[in-house]
Design a protein around this motif. Structure first.
Motif, PDB file in Angstrom:
ATOM      1  N   SER A   1      -2.283   5.922   0.479  1.00  0.00           N
ATOM      2  CA  SER A   1      -3.231   6.881  -0.085  1.00  0.00           C
ATOM      3  C   SER A   1      -4.544   6.874   0.705  1.00  0.00           C
ATOM      4  O   SER A   1      -4.749   6.049   1.602  1.00  0.00           O
ATOM      5  CB  SER A   1      -3.505   6.542  -1.552  1.00  0.00           C
ATOM      6  OG  SER A   1      -4.189   5.307  -1.654  1.00  0.00           O
ATOM      7  N   TYR A   2      -5.423   7.791   0.344  1.00  0.00           N
ATOM      8  CA  TYR A   2      -6.738   7.855   0.981  1.00  0.00           C
ATOM      9  C   TYR A   2      -7.548   6.604   0.628  1.00  0.00           C
ATOM     10  O   TYR A   2      -7.437   6.056  -0.476  1.00  0.00           O
ATOM     11  CB  TYR A   2      -7.497   9.093   0.511  1.00  0.00           C
ATOM     12  CG  TYR A   2      -6.873  10.396   0.942  1.00  0.00           C
ATOM     13  CD1 TYR A   2      -7.028  10.866   2.244  1.00  0.00           C
ATOM     14  CD2 TYR A   2      -6.127  11.163   0.043  1.00  0.00           C
ATOM     15  CE1 TYR A   2      -6.454  12.063   2.645  1.00  0.00           C
ATOM     16  CE2 TYR A   2      -5.550  12.363   0.433  1.00  0.00           C
ATOM     17  CZ  TYR A   2      -5.718  12.799   1.734  1.00  0.00           C
ATOM     18  OH  TYR A   2      -5.145  13.981   2.121  1.00  0.00           O
ATOM     19  N   ILE A   3      -8.370   6.166   1.578  1.00  0.00           N
ATOM     20  CA  ILE A   3      -9.271   5.042   1.340  1.00  0.00           C
ATOM     21  C   ILE A   3     -10.670   5.437   1.795  1.00  0.00           C
ATOM     22  O   ILE A   3     -10.834   6.312   2.658  1.00  0.00           O
ATOM     23  CB  ILE A   3      -8.813   3.767   2.086  1.00  0.00           C
ATOM     24  CG1 ILE A   3      -8.705   4.030   3.592  1.00  0.00           C
ATOM     25  CG2 ILE A   3      -7.502   3.248   1.529  1.00  0.00           C
ATOM     26  CD1 ILE A   3      -8.367   2.783   4.404  1.00  0.00           C
TER      27      ILE A   3
ATOM     28  N   SER B   1      -6.800   2.877  -9.642  1.00  0.00           N
ATOM     29  CA  SER B   1      -7.290   2.640  -8.285  1.00  0.00           C
ATOM     30  C   SER B   1      -6.190   2.953  -7.284  1.00  0.00           C
ATOM     31  O   SER B   1      -5.018   2.642  -7.501  1.00  0.00           O
ATOM     32  CB  SER B   1      -7.749   1.188  -8.133  1.00  0.00           C
ATOM     33  OG  SER B   1      -6.701   0.298  -8.470  1.00  0.00           O
TER      34      SER B   1
ATOM     35  N   ALA C   1     -11.831   0.990  -2.880  1.00  0.00           N
ATOM     36  CA  ALA C   1     -10.699   1.867  -3.189  1.00  0.00           C
ATOM     37  C   ALA C   1     -11.198   3.035  -4.020  1.00  0.00           C
ATOM     38  O   ALA C   1     -12.098   2.885  -4.862  1.00  0.00           O
ATOM     39  CB  ALA C   1      -9.613   1.117  -3.948  1.00  0.00           C
ATOM     40  N   TYR C   2     -10.642   4.196  -3.780  1.00  0.00           N
ATOM     41  CA  TYR C   2     -10.969   5.351  -4.612  1.00  0.00           C
ATOM     42  C   TYR C   2     -10.367   5.175  -6.006  1.00  0.00           C
ATOM     43  O   TYR C   2      -9.304   4.561  -6.179  1.00  0.00           O
ATOM     44  CB  TYR C   2     -10.429   6.638  -3.993  1.00  0.00           C
ATOM     45  CG  TYR C   2     -11.237   7.141  -2.816  1.00  0.00           C
ATOM     46  CD1 TYR C   2     -12.598   7.389  -2.944  1.00  0.00           C
ATOM     47  CD2 TYR C   2     -10.630   7.383  -1.585  1.00  0.00           C
ATOM     48  CE1 TYR C   2     -13.339   7.859  -1.865  1.00  0.00           C
ATOM     49  CE2 TYR C   2     -11.358   7.859  -0.507  1.00  0.00           C
ATOM     50  CZ  TYR C   2     -12.716   8.088  -0.654  1.00  0.00           C
ATOM     51  OH  TYR C   2     -13.444   8.549   0.408  1.00  0.00           O
TER      52      TYR C   2
ATOM     53  N   ASP D   1      -5.166   2.840  -2.926  1.00  0.00           N
ATOM     54  CA  ASP D   1      -5.103   1.729  -1.975  1.00  0.00           C
ATOM     55  C   ASP D   1      -6.498   1.188  -1.677  1.00  0.00           C
ATOM     56  O   ASP D   1      -7.468   1.957  -1.558  1.00  0.00           O
ATOM     57  CB  ASP D   1      -4.470   2.185  -0.662  1.00  0.00           C
ATOM     58  CG  ASP D   1      -2.980   2.421  -0.794  1.00  0.00           C
ATOM     59  OD1 ASP D   1      -2.406   2.010  -1.819  1.00  0.00           O
ATOM     60  OD2 ASP D   1      -2.399   3.022   0.128  1.00  0.00           O
ATOM     61  N   PHE D   2      -6.577  -0.133  -1.519  1.00  0.00           N
ATOM     62  CA  PHE D   2      -7.825  -0.770  -1.123  1.00  0.00           C
ATOM     63  C   PHE D   2      -7.889  -0.904   0.392  1.00  0.00           C
ATOM     64  O   PHE D   2      -6.861  -1.038   1.065  1.00  0.00           O
ATOM     65  CB  PHE D   2      -7.944  -2.158  -1.764  1.00  0.00           C
ATOM     66  CG  PHE D   2      -8.419  -2.135  -3.185  1.00  0.00           C
ATOM     67  CD1 PHE D   2      -9.754  -2.361  -3.494  1.00  0.00           C
ATOM     68  CD2 PHE D   2      -7.535  -1.870  -4.219  1.00  0.00           C
ATOM     69  CE1 PHE D   2     -10.202  -2.336  -4.806  1.00  0.00           C
ATOM     70  CE2 PHE D   2      -7.969  -1.845  -5.537  1.00  0.00           C
ATOM     71  CZ  PHE D   2      -9.310  -2.074  -5.830  1.00  0.00           C
ATOM     72  N   THR D   3      -9.102  -0.883   0.903  1.00  0.00           N
ATOM     73  CA  THR D   3      -9.289  -1.149   2.328  1.00  0.00           C
ATOM     74  C   THR D   3      -8.958  -2.608   2.619  1.00  0.00           C
ATOM     75  O   THR D   3      -8.916  -3.450   1.717  1.00  0.00           O
ATOM     76  CB  THR D   3     -10.747  -0.894   2.744  1.00  0.00           C
ATOM     77  OG1 THR D   3     -11.602  -1.811   2.031  1.00  0.00           O
ATOM     78  CG2 THR D   3     -11.175   0.528   2.435  1.00  0.00           C
TER      79      THR D   3
ATOM     80  N   ARG E   1     -13.961  -5.082  -0.570  1.00  0.00           N
ATOM     81  CA  ARG E   1     -12.826  -4.167  -0.479  1.00  0.00           C
ATOM     82  C   ARG E   1     -13.125  -2.954  -1.351  1.00  0.00           C
ATOM     83  O   ARG E   1     -13.643  -3.087  -2.476  1.00  0.00           O
ATOM     84  CB  ARG E   1     -11.526  -4.842  -0.929  1.00  0.00           C
ATOM     85  CG  ARG E   1     -11.153  -6.059  -0.094  1.00  0.00           C
ATOM     86  CD  ARG E   1      -9.782  -6.577  -0.430  1.00  0.00           C
ATOM     87  NE  ARG E   1      -8.750  -5.638   0.007  1.00  0.00           N
ATOM     88  CZ  ARG E   1      -7.453  -5.784  -0.261  1.00  0.00           C
ATOM     89  NH1 ARG E   1      -7.040  -6.814  -0.988  1.00  0.00           N
ATOM     90  NH2 ARG E   1      -6.574  -4.906   0.172  1.00  0.00           N
TER      91      ARG E   1
ATOM     92  N   ASN F   1       0.834  -1.195   0.000  1.00  0.00           N
ATOM     93  CA  ASN F   1       0.000   0.000   0.000  1.00  0.00           C
ATOM     94  C   ASN F   1       0.870   1.246   0.000  1.00  0.00           C
ATOM     95  O   ASN F   1       1.937   1.284   0.624  1.00  0.00           O
ATOM     96  CB  ASN F   1      -0.916   0.012   1.221  1.00  0.00           C
ATOM     97  CG  ASN F   1      -2.083  -0.949   1.079  1.00  0.00           C
ATOM     98  OD1 ASN F   1      -2.438  -1.349  -0.028  1.00  0.00           O
ATOM     99  ND2 ASN F   1      -2.681  -1.333   2.194  1.00  0.00           N
TER     100      ASN F   1
ATOM    101  N   VAL G   1     -15.562   4.951  -6.755  1.00  0.00           N
ATOM    102  CA  VAL G   1     -15.029   3.901  -5.884  1.00  0.00           C
ATOM    103  C   VAL G   1     -15.019   2.575  -6.642  1.00  0.00           C
ATOM    104  O   VAL G   1     -15.985   2.233  -7.333  1.00  0.00           O
ATOM    105  CB  VAL G   1     -15.880   3.773  -4.597  1.00  0.00           C
ATOM    106  CG1 VAL G   1     -15.443   2.572  -3.768  1.00  0.00           C
ATOM    107  CG2 VAL G   1     -15.776   5.049  -3.772  1.00  0.00           C
TER     108      VAL G   1
END
Length: 573
Positions: A476-478, A553, A546-547, A555-557, A544, A473, A508
């Motif tokens: 980044s924002y998630i 894409s 991700a923005y 980072d994914f949660t 999961r 990762n 998303v």
């Protein structure tokens, strides 16, 4: 106490006492090893007999003028390697050789295969798998960063999913590791395997488990791609890496002992042999070989070797000119440890990168032992350097590196990386004495140097931190998941903050059960019906988010688990 002597004078005397003489001893006055290798035995009359193998071998080699056979032997040795490499990669009817991390479907990032996995499925529909050849050692090619498989975190092991109840694996499982897990190929010698891709179908209830040294991950939900494995045999399947290494080690030993190559010829042989061994056998960067890269990288390696010769090898090898057996043993052992370092250290629990995901717990003891060994060798060498007036000489020339490295480590956005080629260039000059520590240590360092520039090139000692992340990762924002607004049939998250929309975020990415189901989704929730889950089917499912920014894409949660009872929770590593 004599107060007439200033304190700084006493300190200076103490430093001189510790560091030894300030004038280096001339090379021709540094003695060779004083206790040559001996062999003791008891004769039939009970008399002890001590022999000196080096003296006998050296006398035989010089009296018979065996050194005249050096060039013909080197040519025959090179010819034999050409034939062995041909057998390794270009044998008739040999199938395509693949790497240890190759898979039918892309395994990263989570949305790599596109919506519903169709990008990967379409790419494979014309192939349906095939017959592949795997090299040995794939058991020891682990993931570099943690990876989520459903709600399970997989780390420090090959990516294998399924296979617990038969040779059926998820389509993004690594083929060679899966074949080892299924018992279809040898962990050491590799082999050939038939991969049968299951077209356009959903596979579920894949069980995991230990088999043949590999732990596979389970995956119960439906996944749109899988393959089965079946054994295959034929010419050109085995990886003959162990045989090539053994042959070259034997030839190097015999050449060093009986043909008495000069220091320059011996070092040149070590460099060319090591470069070819790493590029073609031990740890090839490209499979099959990329000859342009191999021949382009050899001249810089030889240039570095010339510098090593001037600062270290010439002095140390001259001291062992009449001790060919000891030279072959000490140098050969160190050399092959360095050349095969990737193979050796892959089997030790040291796969973590210090400063990133760290050393695994079971590797700390191994690391401590290695540090103690290195420290012991360093103390022995420092004592000899002090004896011959070289300790001060090298300290003065190395001390300036400390502030330079400190400054480089503080450059914003960059990380200090001491690469394989760098620390051998620091260590080899101080391993220049005609003693066993130098012969052994400089051979290890030469092997590590060749391994480093062979695998990664002359990478800079500072690199952009972002370029070192690989599949980790980026920070980044998630999306911010809202369990409070979620229901039995709907997962919700908070709206994208305005400051993020200015950064180019447009929606998303929604990955469900490791497959992208909604792309650039603009709503703040997703229902089970939208992603084809119905009422959930009585099993856990994994979401999961991700923005999406600039068609990429972020980072994914971590997986958000929809439990059987309809509630949600983040998966635990």
């Amino acid at each position: 106490m004599n107060l007439s002597i200033p304190r700084f004078t006493r300190l200076r005397r103490l430093v001189r006492l510790i560091l030894g003489p300030s004038t280096p001893t001339p090379d021709d006055e540094i003695p060779s090893p004083s206790t040559p290798l001996t062999s003791s035995s008891t004769l039939p009359n009970h008399r002890a007999c001590t022999t000196f193998p080096d003296k006998g071998v050296y006398r035989l080699a010089t009296s018979c003028r065996l050194h005249y056979a050096l060039i013909p032997v080197l040519l025959l040795w090179a010819t034999a390697n050409v034939l062995l490499i041909r057998e390794q990669y270009f044998a008739p009817s040999s199938p395509q050789t693949i790497g240890c991390t190759d898979s039918l479907w892309s395994d990263w990032p989570p949305d790599a295969c596109g919506l519903n996995g169709t990008d990967c499925d379409v790419a494979l529909n014309g192939e349906g798998g095939g017959r592949y050849r795997c090299l040995g050692g794939c058991t020891y090619s682990p993931l570099g960063n943690p990876r989520w498989v459903g709600g399970s975190e997989v780390n420090r092991r090959p990516l294998v999913i399924g296979g617990g109840d038969g040779p059926t694996y998820r389509a993004d499982s690594w083929i060679c590791a899966s074949a080892i897990h299924a018992g279809q190929i040898s962990p050491t010698l590799g082999g050939c395997v038939d991969v049968n891709y299951v077209f356009a179908s959903s596979t579920s209830n894949l069980l995991g488990g230990w088999s043949n040294g590999i732990l596979s991950a389970p995956f119960l939900p439906s996944f749109p791609g899988s393959y089965t494995l079946s054994p295959s045999s034929g010419p050109g399947c085995w990886d003959i890496h162990p045989f090539i290494s053994a042959f070259n080690a034997l030839m190097l030993f015999l050449t060093t002992v009986f043909l008495l190559p000069s220091p320059a010829v011996l070092l040149g042989t070590l460099i060319i042999l090591g470069w070819g061994q790493i590029q073609l056998v031990s740890n090839p960067r490209y499979v099959p070989p990329f000859w342009e890269y191999i021949f382009a990288g050899l001249p810089p390696a030889l240039l570095g070797g010339y510098w090593f010769y001037r600062v270290a090898f010439k002095r140390s090898l001259e001291g062992f000119r009449e001790l060919p057996v000891e030279l072959a043993l000490w140098q050969g052992l160190g050399y092959w440890i360095g050349i095969e370092s990737s193979t050796i250290f892959a089997r030790l629990p040291l796969s973590g990168r210090i400063g990133y995901d760290g050393i695994p717990p079971d590797g700390k003891g191994v690391l401590a032992v290695l540090i103690l060994i290195v420290a012991f060798i360093a103390v022995l060498q420092a004592w000899d350097l002090r004896k011959y007036g070289m300790l001060q000489y090298y300290i003065v020339r190395y001390i300036w590196l400390v502030p330079v490295l400190v400054v480089l480590s503080q450059i914003p956005g960059y990380t200090l990386r001491i690469h394989h080629w760098f620390y051998p260039m620091l260590a080899i000059p101080v391993l220049s004495l005609p003693n066993r520590v130098s012969i052994f240590g400089q051979a290890i360092m030469l092997g590590l140097f060749l391994d480093g520039i062979g695998r990664w090139g002359w990478a800079g000692i500072i690199q952009q931190t972002a370029s070192l992340l690989g599949d980790a990762n980026s920070g980044s924002y998630i999306p911010d998941v809202s369990f409070a607004n979620s229901t039995l049939t709907m997962l919700s998250w908070l709206a994208t903050p305005r400051n993020l929309t200015r950064l180019g975020i447009t929606g998303v990415q929604v990955v469900v059960d490791d497959v992208l189901r909604l792309a650039n989704h603009t709503a703040t929730n997703v229902t089970l019906a939208q992603v084809g889950l119905g009422d959930g089917g009585g099993i856990e499912h994994f979401f999961r988010l991700a923005y999406m920014a600039n068609d990429t894409s972020l980072d994914f949660t971590d997986p958000i688990v929809r439990l059987v009872n309809g509630s949600y929770a983040f998966a635990k590593p």
